[in-house]
Design a protein around this motif. Structure first.
Motif, PDB file in Angstrom:
ATOM      1  N   VAL A   1       0.848  -1.252   0.207  1.00 54.18           N
ATOM      2  CA  VAL A   1      -0.058  -0.045  -0.070  1.00 54.18           C
ATOM      3  C   VAL A   1       1.057   1.286  -0.152  1.00 54.18           C
ATOM      4  O   VAL A   1       1.671   1.390   1.032  1.00 54.18           O
ATOM      5  CB  VAL A   1      -1.075   0.148   1.279  1.00 54.18           C
ATOM      6  CG1 VAL A   1      -1.762   1.243   1.121  1.00 54.18           C
ATOM      7  CG2 VAL A   1      -1.728  -1.405   1.394  1.00 54.18           C
ATOM      8  N   LEU A   2       0.764   2.239  -0.856  1.00 52.97           N
ATOM      9  CA  LEU A   2       1.562   3.346  -1.019  1.00 52.97           C
ATOM     10  C   LEU A   2       0.310   4.685  -0.800  1.00 52.97           C
ATOM     11  O   LEU A   2      -0.495   4.666  -1.673  1.00 52.97           O
ATOM     12  CB  LEU A   2       2.226   3.724  -2.297  1.00 52.97           C
ATOM     13  CG  LEU A   2       3.009   4.964  -2.350  1.00 52.97           C
ATOM     14  CD1 LEU A   2       4.431   4.442  -2.887  1.00 52.97           C
ATOM     15  CD2 LEU A   2       2.475   5.892  -3.009  1.00 52.97           C
ATOM     16  N   ILE A   3       0.578   5.371   0.140  1.00 50.63           N
ATOM     17  CA  ILE A   3      -0.335   6.465   0.388  1.00 50.63           C
ATOM     18  C   ILE A   3       0.216   7.835  -0.334  1.00 50.63           C
ATOM     19  O   ILE A   3       1.290   8.302   0.068  1.00 50.63           O
ATOM     20  CB  ILE A   3      -0.664   6.643   1.726  1.00 50.63           C
ATOM     21  CG1 ILE A   3      -1.274   5.332   2.218  1.00 50.63           C
ATOM     22  CG2 ILE A   3      -1.565   7.875   2.018  1.00 50.63           C
ATOM     23  CD1 ILE A   3      -1.080   5.236   3.679  1.00 50.63           C
ATOM     24  N   ASP A   4      -0.646   8.397  -1.036  1.00 49.81           N
ATOM     25  CA  ASP A   4      -0.152   9.813  -1.696  1.00 49.81           C
ATOM     26  C   ASP A   4      -1.273  10.744  -1.059  1.00 49.81           C
ATOM     27  O   ASP A   4      -2.112  10.899  -1.594  1.00 49.81           O
ATOM     28  CB  ASP A   4      -0.493   9.724  -3.185  1.00 49.81           C
ATOM     29  CG  ASP A   4      -0.002  10.943  -3.826  1.00 49.81           C
ATOM     30  OD1 ASP A   4       0.318  12.102  -3.051  1.00 49.81           O
ATOM     31  OD2 ASP A   4       0.224  10.966  -4.984  1.00 49.81           O
ATOM     32  N   PHE A   5      -0.560  11.331   0.347  1.00 47.52           N
ATOM     33  CA  PHE A   5      -1.576  12.133   0.923  1.00 47.52           C
ATOM     34  C   PHE A   5      -1.675  13.507   0.219  1.00 47.52           C
ATOM     35  O   PHE A   5      -3.105  13.924   0.132  1.00 47.52           O
ATOM     36  CB  PHE A   5      -0.811  12.439   2.227  1.00 47.52           C
ATOM     37  CG  PHE A   5      -0.888  11.471   3.333  1.00 47.52           C
ATOM     38  CD1 PHE A   5      -1.777  11.236   4.151  1.00 47.52           C
ATOM     39  CD2 PHE A   5       0.502  10.758   3.344  1.00 47.52           C
ATOM     40  CE1 PHE A   5      -1.816  10.193   4.973  1.00 47.52           C
ATOM     41  CE2 PHE A   5       0.324   9.706   4.236  1.00 47.52           C
ATOM     42  CZ  PHE A   5      -0.598   9.563   5.228  1.00 47.52           C
ATOM     43  N   ASN A   6      -1.024  13.914  -0.502  1.00 50.20           N
ATOM     44  CA  ASN A   6      -1.166  15.308  -0.937  1.00 50.20           C
ATOM     45  C   ASN A   6      -2.198  15.042  -2.247  1.00 50.20           C
ATOM     46  O   ASN A   6      -3.003  16.233  -2.500  1.00 50.20           O
ATOM     47  CB  ASN A   6       0.188  15.967  -1.831  1.00 50.20           C
ATOM     48  CG  ASN A   6       1.101  16.748  -0.941  1.00 50.20           C
ATOM     49  OD1 ASN A   6       0.730  16.754   0.181  1.00 50.20           O
ATOM     50  ND2 ASN A   6       2.191  17.323  -1.283  1.00 50.20           N
ATOM     51  N   ASN A   7      -2.178  14.127  -3.032  1.00 48.86           N
ATOM     52  CA  ASN A   7      -3.044  13.936  -4.067  1.00 48.86           C
ATOM     53  C   ASN A   7      -4.350  13.306  -3.819  1.00 48.86           C
ATOM     54  O   ASN A   7      -5.217  12.782  -4.709  1.00 48.86           O
ATOM     55  CB  ASN A   7      -2.627  13.526  -5.349  1.00 48.86           C
ATOM     56  CG  ASN A   7      -1.436  14.451  -5.821  1.00 48.86           C
ATOM     57  OD1 ASN A   7      -1.855  15.541  -6.148  1.00 48.86           O
ATOM     58  ND2 ASN A   7      -0.008  13.791  -5.973  1.00 48.86           N
TER      59      ASN A   7
END
Length: 284
Positions: free
Chosen positions: A270-276
């Motif tokens: 799981v990779l979380i891209d908080f900004n987008n």
């Protein structure tokens, strides 16, 4: 570690407005850091050094407004000289806690070091490590969890594309609310769309099987508290990320219908891209 079920580390923070909002900045020239994980009944734990002393902190993506929270017993190991007021927090049962705020002069995870970091006391009895790290610190980075390889990777914002092949990953939209990262999905449990928080602080494991948490009252299933259900259809953005197993447990948080924990993070990288507001899922 002794066997137990850690079902809830839900954290809602209400900050006293008289205290200034801190601004966290990742170290200059940083690209990525690989942080080893250990697990306490499915919950990821990392080593951190505070003023040179080692602590074990749970990574809690269900604590949206937490930076670092330390238990009272942990605080006895370090010298805290600056108090900056209190924050009020609630647990999943709706119980309120007034937690003192303070400043950590040196906080280090892996090769990353932060100075003068705002932190908060952790009074909830459900936290059995030295404390937690919440989303307010994590979202300075793009964060990858790889439970099978027992590691968390922190990427500088917008840099993770060099390390993953996006063609092999499924991209999903996520939301934020006062709980944390939210997936809206269609399931075979209800005709309405349900909302689930992605919470690494939910590590419920029984007899080798991982469970998420679902509120039976929201599904008119109150008689099933304590029971479990297998959900085959769990569709987000047209993609079925199920099946998942859930425990029916009553909780007092109305903004979500349930929580995905170890049952989700052990199934996918799981990779979380908080900004987008994006989530990337890689199959093992």
């Amino acid at each position: 570690m002794k066997k137990r079920i850690i079902c809830f580390l839900f954290t809602i923070f209400i900050s006293k407005t008289i205290f200034p909002q801190e601004h966290l900045i990742a170290p200059a020239n940083f690209r990525k850091a690989i942080i080893p994980l250990t697990f306490d009944n499915g919950c990821p734990v990392i080593e951190a050094k505070i003023d040179g002393i080692t602590f074990h902190l749970l990574i809690d993506t269900g604590a949206e407004d937490a930076v670092v929270n330390l238990t009272p017993s942990s605080l006895k190991k370090i010298l805290v000289t600056t108090s900056s007021g209190e924050e009020q927090t609630y647990d999943y049962k709706g119980n309120a806690y007034k937690n003192m705020r303070f400043i950590l002069s040196s906080f280090k995870i892996g090769e990353l070091e932060f100075t003068n970091l705002n932190a908060t006391q952790e009074l909830r009895s459900a936290v059995i490590e030295d404390g937690i790290i919440g989303n307010k610190l994590l979202k300075m980075f793009n964060v990858m969890f790889d439970y099978k390889l027992e590691k968390m990777i922190l990427f500088a914002l917008n840099s993770f594309s060099y390390d993953i092949n996006n063609n092999n990953w499924t991209k999903l939209k996520i939301e934020h609310n006062n709980i944390g990262l939210i997936l809206s999905c269609k399931t075979d449990l209800s005709d309405k769309e349900l909302k689930f928080c992605l919470d690494t602080g939910v590590g419920s494991i029984e007899n080798g099987k991982s469970y998420g948490i679902i509120n039976p009252n929201l599904l008119n299933q109150a008689n099933r508290i304590g029971g479990s259900v297998n959900v085959q259809k769990f569709i987000v953005d047209g993609y079925n990320i199920g099946p998942f197993d859930f425990k029916f447990i009553d909780f007092k948080i109305s903004s979500v219908d349930g929580f995905l924990g170890n049952n989700f993070f052990a199934k996918y990288k799981v990779l979380i891209d908080f900004n987008n507001n994006l989530l990337y899922l890689g199959k093992y």
